[in-house]
Design a protein around this motif. Sequence first.
Motif, short mmCIF file in Angstrom:
data_model
loop_
_atom_site.label_atom_id
_atom_site.label_comp_id
_atom_site.label_asym_id
_atom_site.label_seq_id
_atom_site.Cartn_x
_atom_site.Cartn_y
_atom_site.Cartn_z
N LEU A 59 0.90 7.04 -64.80
CA LEU A 59 0.65 8.34 -64.17
C LEU A 59 -0.07 9.28 -65.14
O LEU A 59 -0.99 10.01 -64.74
N LYS A 60 0.31 9.23 -66.40
CA LYS A 60 -0.36 10.07 -67.41
C LYS A 60 -1.82 9.66 -67.55
O LYS A 60 -2.72 10.51 -67.58
N ARG A 61 -2.08 8.35 -67.62
CA ARG A 61 -3.46 7.86 -67.79
C ARG A 61 -4.31 8.16 -66.56
O ARG A 61 -5.46 8.58 -66.69
N VAL A 62 -3.77 7.96 -65.36
CA VAL A 62 -4.57 8.21 -64.17
C VAL A 62 -4.82 9.71 -63.99
O VAL A 62 -5.89 10.11 -63.53
N ALA A 63 -3.87 10.54 -64.39
CA ALA A 63 -4.09 11.99 -64.34
C ALA A 63 -5.26 12.36 -65.25
O ALA A 63 -6.15 13.13 -64.84
N ALA A 64 -5.29 11.83 -66.46
CA ALA A 64 -6.39 12.12 -67.39
C ALA A 64 -7.72 11.64 -66.82
O ALA A 64 -8.73 12.34 -66.91
N ARG A 65 -7.72 10.46 -66.21
CA ARG A 65 -8.97 9.91 -65.66
C ARG A 65 -9.49 10.71 -64.48
O ARG A 65 -10.68 10.99 -64.39
N VAL A 66 -8.60 11.11 -63.56
CA VAL A 66 -9.06 11.84 -62.38
C VAL A 66 -9.49 13.26 -62.77
O VAL A 66 -10.46 13.80 -62.22
N LEU A 67 -8.81 13.85 -63.74
CA LEU A 67 -9.24 15.17 -64.24
C LEU A 67 -10.61 15.07 -64.89
O LEU A 67 -11.47 15.94 -64.67
N ALA A 68 -10.84 14.03 -65.67
CA ALA A 68 -12.15 13.85 -66.32
C ALA A 68 -13.24 13.64 -65.28
O ALA A 68 -14.34 14.20 -65.40
N GLU A 69 -12.94 12.85 -64.25
CA GLU A 69 -13.94 12.61 -63.20
C GLU A 69 -14.30 13.90 -62.48
O GLU A 69 -15.45 14.11 -62.12
N ALA A 70 -13.33 14.77 -62.29
CA ALA A 70 -13.57 16.06 -61.61
C ALA A 70 -14.10 17.11 -62.57
O ALA A 70 -14.43 18.21 -62.14
N ARG A 71 -14.14 16.78 -63.87
CA ARG A 71 -14.54 17.73 -64.91
C ARG A 71 -13.65 18.97 -64.89
O ARG A 71 -14.13 20.11 -64.93
N LEU A 72 -12.34 18.71 -64.82
CA LEU A 72 -11.34 19.77 -64.79
C LEU A 72 -10.29 19.50 -65.85
O LEU A 72 -10.14 18.37 -66.31
N GLY A 73 -9.55 20.54 -66.19
CA GLY A 73 -8.38 20.39 -67.05
C GLY A 73 -7.13 20.61 -66.23
O GLY A 73 -7.19 21.09 -65.08
N LEU A 74 -5.99 20.29 -66.79
CA LEU A 74 -4.73 20.45 -66.06
C LEU A 74 -4.49 21.92 -65.68
O LEU A 74 -3.89 22.20 -64.64
N ASP A 75 -5.01 22.85 -66.47
CA ASP A 75 -4.87 24.27 -66.13
C ASP A 75 -5.65 24.65 -64.88
O ASP A 75 -5.39 25.71 -64.29
N ASP A 76 -6.61 23.80 -64.47
CA ASP A 76 -7.39 24.06 -63.25
C ASP A 76 -6.68 23.56 -62.00
O ASP A 76 -7.17 23.75 -60.89
N ILE A 77 -5.55 22.90 -62.18
CA ILE A 77 -4.79 22.33 -61.06
C ILE A 77 -3.65 23.29 -60.71
O ILE A 77 -2.88 23.70 -61.57
N ASP A 78 -3.58 23.64 -59.44
CA ASP A 78 -2.54 24.56 -58.98
C ASP A 78 -1.25 23.85 -58.61
O ASP A 78 -0.16 24.39 -58.82
N TRP A 79 -1.37 22.64 -58.05
CA TRP A 79 -0.20 21.95 -57.55
C TRP A 79 -0.25 20.47 -57.93
O TRP A 79 -1.28 19.83 -57.84
#
Length: 159
Positions: A59-79
Amino acid sequence: AAIIGPSQGGSGVLASVLGNNGHLRDGVMMAHGGRTGQHETLVFHESNQRIGHEAVGALKRVAARVLAEARLGLDDIDWLIPHQANGRLLQATIDVLQISPDRVTPLVQDMGSAGAASIGYGLHHLRQVKDVKPGDRSMLLGVGAGLSYGGLIYQEGRS
């Protein structure tokens, strides 16, 4: 599964990642009732501790990968809408991602384990109990036996 619907007013999937590395392919098995004549029953060939550790890592790895693909950081995620197989997995996911529990809608303590169905239900529940606004971004994360995993970032549009 969840049907989100057609994109309108700025809504849509910003990124998605799916994968399977197969290193735990024999870790969890389910007898095929149609072939064996028996009830479908999960059989764990690995310890719960190892499966949990591997699941949280995925889950940690896939979160990093999907954030990178979207060019976003975790702070850009609301939920965050994660797979909620049990309370320990949910808490470990919150801890490893270092995300505020206020940005997560817990389900498992009220309904028990719904496995991967907790993601679709979690998206519905989020919209029922939280103040989701246009432009809000949700990250959906799932993990399954084998070890398969997936992540998706969805942005809310105008209604």
